[in-house]
Structure formats: C-alpha cells, structure tokens
Design a protein around this motif. Sequence first.
Motif, PDB file in Angstrom:
ATOM      1  N   TRP A   1       8.011 -14.636  44.231  1.00 51.62           N
ATOM      2  CA  TRP A   1       8.037 -14.784  42.777  1.00 51.62           C
ATOM      3  C   TRP A   1       7.669 -16.202  42.366  1.00 51.62           C
ATOM      4  O   TRP A   1       7.008 -16.417  41.339  1.00 51.62           O
ATOM      5  CB  TRP A   1       9.425 -14.421  42.251  1.00 51.62           C
ATOM      6  CG  TRP A   1       9.839 -13.039  42.626  1.00 51.62           C
ATOM      7  CD1 TRP A   1      10.581 -12.662  43.705  1.00 51.62           C
ATOM      8  CD2 TRP A   1       9.476 -11.819  41.954  1.00 51.62           C
ATOM      9  NE1 TRP A   1      10.728 -11.296  43.741  1.00 51.62           N
ATOM     10  CE2 TRP A   1      10.069 -10.756  42.683  1.00 51.62           C
ATOM     11  CE3 TRP A   1       8.740 -11.536  40.809  1.00 51.62           C
ATOM     12  CZ2 TRP A   1       9.914  -9.428  42.301  1.00 51.62           C
ATOM     13  CZ3 TRP A   1       8.589 -10.212  40.426  1.00 51.62           C
ATOM     14  CH2 TRP A   1       9.171  -9.176  41.154  1.00 51.62           C
ATOM     15  N   ILE A   2       8.082 -17.180  43.170  1.00 55.11           N
ATOM     16  CA  ILE A   2       7.683 -18.567  42.916  1.00 55.11           C
ATOM     17  C   ILE A   2       6.173 -18.707  43.062  1.00 55.11           C
ATOM     18  O   ILE A   2       5.515 -19.391  42.264  1.00 55.11           O
ATOM     19  CB  ILE A   2       8.420 -19.512  43.882  1.00 55.11           C
ATOM     20  CG1 ILE A   2       9.921 -19.521  43.571  1.00 55.11           C
ATOM     21  CG2 ILE A   2       7.863 -20.926  43.808  1.00 55.11           C
ATOM     22  CD1 ILE A   2      10.762 -20.238  44.613  1.00 55.11           C
ATOM     23  N   ALA A   3       5.604 -18.052  44.074  1.00 54.74           N
ATOM     24  CA  ALA A   3       4.157 -18.105  44.273  1.00 54.74           C
ATOM     25  C   ALA A   3       3.418 -17.509  43.079  1.00 54.74           C
ATOM     26  O   ALA A   3       2.422 -18.081  42.593  1.00 54.74           O
ATOM     27  CB  ALA A   3       3.787 -17.369  45.561  1.00 54.74           C
TER      28      ALA A   3
ATOM     29  N   ALA B   1       3.702 -19.919  40.176  1.00 48.72           N
ATOM     30  CA  ALA B   1       2.868 -21.104  40.371  1.00 48.72           C
ATOM     31  C   ALA B   1       1.401 -20.788  40.111  1.00 48.72           C
ATOM     32  O   ALA B   1       0.677 -21.596  39.499  1.00 48.72           O
ATOM     33  CB  ALA B   1       3.056 -21.636  41.792  1.00 48.72           C
ATOM     34  N   LEU B   2       0.941 -19.642  40.546  1.00 48.52           N
ATOM     35  CA  LEU B   2      -0.450 -19.255  40.305  1.00 48.52           C
ATOM     36  C   LEU B   2      -0.713 -19.025  38.820  1.00 48.52           C
ATOM     37  O   LEU B   2      -1.780 -19.373  38.298  1.00 48.52           O
ATOM     38  CB  LEU B   2      -0.787 -17.998  41.110  1.00 48.52           C
ATOM     39  CG  LEU B   2      -0.864 -18.191  42.629  1.00 48.52           C
ATOM     40  CD1 LEU B   2      -1.015 -16.848  43.341  1.00 48.52           C
ATOM     41  CD2 LEU B   2      -2.017 -19.121  42.996  1.00 48.52           C
ATOM     42  N   ARG B   3       0.251 -18.444  38.139  1.00 46.66           N
ATOM     43  CA  ARG B   3       0.097 -18.253  36.692  1.00 46.66           C
ATOM     44  C   ARG B   3       0.067 -19.584  35.957  1.00 46.66           C
ATOM     45  O   ARG B   3      -0.684 -19.778  35.007  1.00 46.66           O
ATOM     46  CB  ARG B   3       1.242 -17.380  36.167  1.00 46.66           C
ATOM     47  CG  ARG B   3       1.068 -15.914  36.482  1.00 46.66           C
ATOM     48  CD  ARG B   3       2.283 -15.107  36.078  1.00 46.66           C
ATOM     49  NE  ARG B   3       2.001 -13.676  36.108  1.00 46.66           N
ATOM     50  CZ  ARG B   3       2.918 -12.734  36.093  1.00 46.66           C
ATOM     51  NH1 ARG B   3       4.211 -13.082  36.054  1.00 46.66           N
ATOM     52  NH2 ARG B   3       2.582 -11.459  36.111  1.00 46.66           N
TER      53      ARG B   3
ATOM     54  N   GLU C   1      -1.615 -19.591  32.055  1.00 47.77           N
ATOM     55  CA  GLU C   1      -1.103 -18.471  31.273  1.00 47.77           C
ATOM     56  C   GLU C   1       0.008 -18.944  30.331  1.00 47.77           C
ATOM     57  O   GLU C   1       0.738 -19.892  30.635  1.00 47.77           O
ATOM     58  CB  GLU C   1      -0.559 -17.379  32.192  1.00 47.77           C
ATOM     59  CG  GLU C   1      -1.622 -16.667  32.992  1.00 47.77           C
ATOM     60  CD  GLU C   1      -1.055 -15.461  33.740  1.00 47.77           C
ATOM     61  OE1 GLU C   1       0.070 -15.041  33.405  1.00 47.77           O
ATOM     62  OE2 GLU C   1      -1.748 -14.947  34.639  1.00 47.77           O
ATOM     63  N   PRO C   2       0.151 -18.297  29.185  1.00 45.96           N
ATOM     64  CA  PRO C   2       1.236 -18.669  28.256  1.00 45.96           C
ATOM     65  C   PRO C   2       2.611 -18.463  28.896  1.00 45.96           C
ATOM     66  O   PRO C   2       2.812 -17.534  29.680  1.00 45.96           O
ATOM     67  CB  PRO C   2       1.039 -17.704  27.073  1.00 45.96           C
ATOM     68  CG  PRO C   2      -0.380 -17.243  27.176  1.00 45.96           C
ATOM     69  CD  PRO C   2      -0.707 -17.233  28.641  1.00 45.96           C
ATOM     70  N   ARG C   3       3.542 -19.353  28.588  1.00 45.02           N
ATOM     71  CA  ARG C   3       4.928 -19.304  29.060  1.00 45.02           C
ATOM     72  C   ARG C   3       5.031 -19.323  30.591  1.00 45.02           C
ATOM     73  O   ARG C   3       6.014 -18.872  31.167  1.00 45.02           O
ATOM     74  CB  ARG C   3       5.652 -18.068  28.506  1.00 45.02           C
ATOM     75  CG  ARG C   3       5.742 -18.033  26.985  1.00 45.02           C
ATOM     76  CD  ARG C   3       6.520 -16.839  26.503  1.00 45.02           C
ATOM     77  NE  ARG C   3       5.885 -15.589  26.892  1.00 45.02           N
ATOM     78  CZ  ARG C   3       4.873 -15.022  26.242  1.00 45.02           C
ATOM     79  NH1 ARG C   3       4.384 -15.610  25.156  1.00 45.02           N
ATOM     80  NH2 ARG C   3       4.351 -13.900  26.660  1.00 45.02           N
ATOM     81  N   ALA C   4       4.008 -19.869  31.247  1.00 48.83           N
ATOM     82  CA  ALA C   4       4.030 -19.902  32.714  1.00 48.83           C
ATOM     83  C   ALA C   4       5.049 -20.912  33.232  1.00 48.83           C
ATOM     84  O   ALA C   4       5.679 -20.675  34.277  1.00 48.83           O
ATOM     85  CB  ALA C   4       2.643 -20.227  33.253  1.00 48.83           C
TER      86      ALA C   4
ATOM     87  N   VAL D   1       5.293 -24.152  45.718  1.00 54.24           N
ATOM     88  CA  VAL D   1       4.778 -24.617  44.423  1.00 54.24           C
ATOM     89  C   VAL D   1       3.667 -25.643  44.622  1.00 54.24           C
ATOM     90  O   VAL D   1       2.583 -25.533  44.025  1.00 54.24           O
ATOM     91  CB  VAL D   1       5.916 -25.209  43.567  1.00 54.24           C
ATOM     92  CG1 VAL D   1       5.350 -25.909  42.328  1.00 54.24           C
ATOM     93  CG2 VAL D   1       6.880 -24.115  43.144  1.00 54.24           C
ATOM     94  N   LEU D   2       3.917 -26.636  45.451  1.00 52.09           N
ATOM     95  CA  LEU D   2       2.931 -27.694  45.641  1.00 52.09           C
ATOM     96  C   LEU D   2       1.669 -27.174  46.326  1.00 52.09           C
ATOM     97  O   LEU D   2       0.576 -27.717  46.115  1.00 52.09           O
ATOM     98  CB  LEU D   2       3.538 -28.835  46.458  1.00 52.09           C
ATOM     99  CG  LEU D   2       4.744 -29.528  45.806  1.00 52.09           C
ATOM    100  CD1 LEU D   2       5.265 -30.650  46.694  1.00 52.09           C
ATOM    101  CD2 LEU D   2       4.390 -30.060  44.422  1.00 52.09           C
TER     102      LEU D   2
END
Length: 508
Positions: A149-151, A154-156, A161-164, A189-190
């Motif tokens: 879900w973190i991945a 992070a991609l969004r 993307e809005p509210r990413a 994330v990084l």
Amino acid sequence: MTVDEGWTRPEPSPWPARLLALVVALLVTGPALAPGFVLLRDMVFVPRQDLDLDALGLGGGLPRAVPVDAVMAVVTTVVPGEFVQKAVLLATVYAAVLGAARLVPPGPDGRRGIAAVVAGLVYGWSPYLAERLLIGHWTLLLAFAALPWIARAALRFRDGEPRALPRLVLACAPAALTPTGALLAAGVVLALVGRRHLLPAATVLLVLSLPWVVAGVLHPAGGASDPAGVAAFAARPEGWGGALLALLGTGGIWNAGAVPAGRGSVLLPLVTLALVALAVVGWAGGGARRGPGLRLLVLGALGLVLALAGTVPGLREGLEVVVRSVPGGGLLRDGQKWVAWWALPLALGAGLGARRLADAVRARDVLPGAAGLVAAAAVLLPVIAVPDLVWGVGGRLQAVDYPADWERVRDVLADDEHPGDVLVLPFGAYRAFGWNDDRPQLDPAPRWLPRPTITDDALVVDGRVVEGRTSVPARWRPSATTRRRSPSSGWAGCSWNGARPAATSPTR
C-alpha cells in the motif's frame, strides 16, 4: 512499465481479490479469533495498557516499542486489548494479501487476474509471515502488510494524483509504529517516489518517525547495542539449501522455535527455486522490469544483502562495528527482517510469471485446459512452501485467558500509596506459564501492571548472552531472585501463578 501504464490502475473486478484476502486471513488467524489472548514469544497483548514513561520511550529500556506502546495505551482505554489483538492479526494478513494483489501490474485487458492471486499468496502466505507470527513480531508484520500500500501511494504521489500525499501518510502510519517498520517504509518510499517529490516524502517519514527518534536520542545508553547479537540473530538455513536459499524464499529466521514444521521438508529448497524462477520469468517479460519494477528489484537485493550480512565473514565484522558504535545500529542485528524488501518483488514477479506462462501456453493451444493447469500450479507453489500456515500455523496461535490473579495484582498496586517500581520475579524477560501451556512468552508485567517494572532484558541464545540496555545496575542482578522489598531502593517484588523463566532459551 511506467506508472502511467497501470501500476496503480483500479481493478475493474475488485471483489475476487478481497474474497481471497479474507479467506486467507481467516485460515491463518482462525485459532487466534477464539476468546482470550495469543501470548507467544514477543506477541503480548494485555486487557488494558497504561501510558507511562516506558510507553513513551523515556523509561529504562531502549525505545524499541515506540510509539506502538503509547498507541496501544490510548486504544485499550476504549477497546479491550483482546479485541484489538484479533483485529490487528486479521487485518494484517488481509492487508498483506490484498495489497500485493492490487500492486501487481495489470494485463493488456486492464485486469490482474491470475497474477493478482499468485502475487497475493506469495506475499501473504509466506514463510516471512509465518515465522514472524511464531516469534510474535506483530508490529513488524504490520509494516510488512503496509508495504504494498505504501508502494501504491508513493507511485500515485510521484504521478501527481490529487490527495496522494495524505494517502501516503495513511499508508506509512502503521509501519511507523516501530523503528524497523519506519525504515522498511522509508526504503519503499524513497525507491519509488521520484526525485521531484523526494523532499516532501522524506519530511513525512521524518515526522512519523519523530517519537522513536527523539526517544532514542534522549536515552542514556545512546542507542548502542551489544554486537554479540549479530551472530546470535543471523539468518539460519532451512533444509539443505543454506541460508541464502532460505532467505530467497523469505524464510531463514534466527530462532529455530519460530520455524513451521513444514519448512524442514527435503523438497523445500526445490519449491523455493521454482518460486524464484517463476519471478524471474515474470520480471524478464515486457517492460515490467523497468521503472518501478527495477527500483523494487534493487531494493529487494539490498534487503537480501542486509539479511545475509550476519552470516558472511567480513560483512559480519563490519556489522558488529555498526551495531556497537552507531546509535540505532542494533536495528540491523536481526538481518532476516529486511527480507521484507525482497518479498515484494518476489511476489509481484511470481504473479507476472504465472500470467506470462499461462498466456504463452494458451497462445500455443497445446492442450485444452493447459493454461489452467499452469495457473493452478503457480497458485499451489506458495501453499506448498508453507503448508502448515493454515489454522494458526498448525494451531500454535491458540488464545488463552489471563488468570484472575493478574487483575488482582494490578488492583493492589494501583491502590498502594507507597512509591516505588515493581521488581518482577523470576528475574528475566521471558516466562513460561502453566496456564499458557508453558509456551515461551515475553513477560506481560511491564504492559499490564500500573507501575514501572524492573526486568532483565538480556537474552540468552544457545548459551550466548546478548545484553540489553535497561537501567538495572549490574550489582543488583545476582540478588534479584531473592529480593522481595527494599525500602532503600523502592522496589517491590512480584511472583505469582507459577511463573518461571522460559523453559528453553531462544535457539538457533
């Protein structure tokens, strides 16, 4: 494959993956959902936890459970700890399976299909999850379940993307409950967020990590750890394949008592090789190995190196220097936990490989139903790798009730007007209670009693002592088993319910 080519594209038919995740979660956690608590090694929940200095990381021990103990103290004032534990375990397995199923890139038709099923099972029905359940590292598994879900978040965020950004904060929050989880989240994330969004993403991670960072800086021990833990907590082989093959299959935990019995099968290394080969087939096809895929593979390789370091001469000595000299370096001692970074590309690659092989067989039209047989074989591989994960890892996640004595002791201490901490006897971190079938478990007293407790956090592994970092003076330890009350020290001794040190020390 780039972000725009569908990594975060919504699934047109989301319910099959949700149903798969729910079924797996119920199969894995079934016994734990019965009335009572699962008390196994480091997994200790209590009916109600107090918000004290230890929970904030400002007590005697290193702030390993910051801020999760403080969060649990707040949550259990509203919801009994028994229900919190059941919800956490069920949600962890559910989120792990569903997250990996949703993260796998979709096919040309926009659907994930068999790739989602295989990816979800390889990630959520894995040796990593089974072994960390048996050793009781539920907070680490929270981070593990959050990584897909973190991945996605992070991609969004990278894609604008809005509210990413709020989604990224929410996805990282469960992982940031512990230092190791925060670092696992930071790696993902990084690796995926991109240079343009690196600063705001790093700021989010730093803010979420402040509770344990600040507590570690303020701790009198300075955050250093015993380098003996590097060898004690090094990855271990499972079967004849050696440590590397065990780690490639996401197993290899240091504690032999936390390994499912099925992991001793002579066929296990062959199953691991088949899973890795399936992942290689998946990443080798099309453009999935570029962009986010390549960065996840690099991160997974880093996780394998960290996991293997404690077993390799030269790397092991360097790791000991880091653990001894660098504040927070002790987080690297238990190397196998970093295999979480490898589990993600392994699962995604296996899902992509299953789809690619099934499509190839279907295109050649070799035999009717041959593509279905290929897909079924891919689905069975992760199940064969951990056959006894079903029903609480072979029934080892059994729930029990605390005896009434625990509540009475808590009430007595709460009503006692005399100042002082509680010395818990026998003097040791782990217990084996008859009412818990003599299973080794972390002493519940520090979380269950309303006063600060004095315990020894040194750990004995195969006769080797790995020192902790409590503030208990060494000169008091030899006499701790006989001390009952000392007005000069303000300690009160407690021993009840046949408590004794764990029947066996943790073993490799």
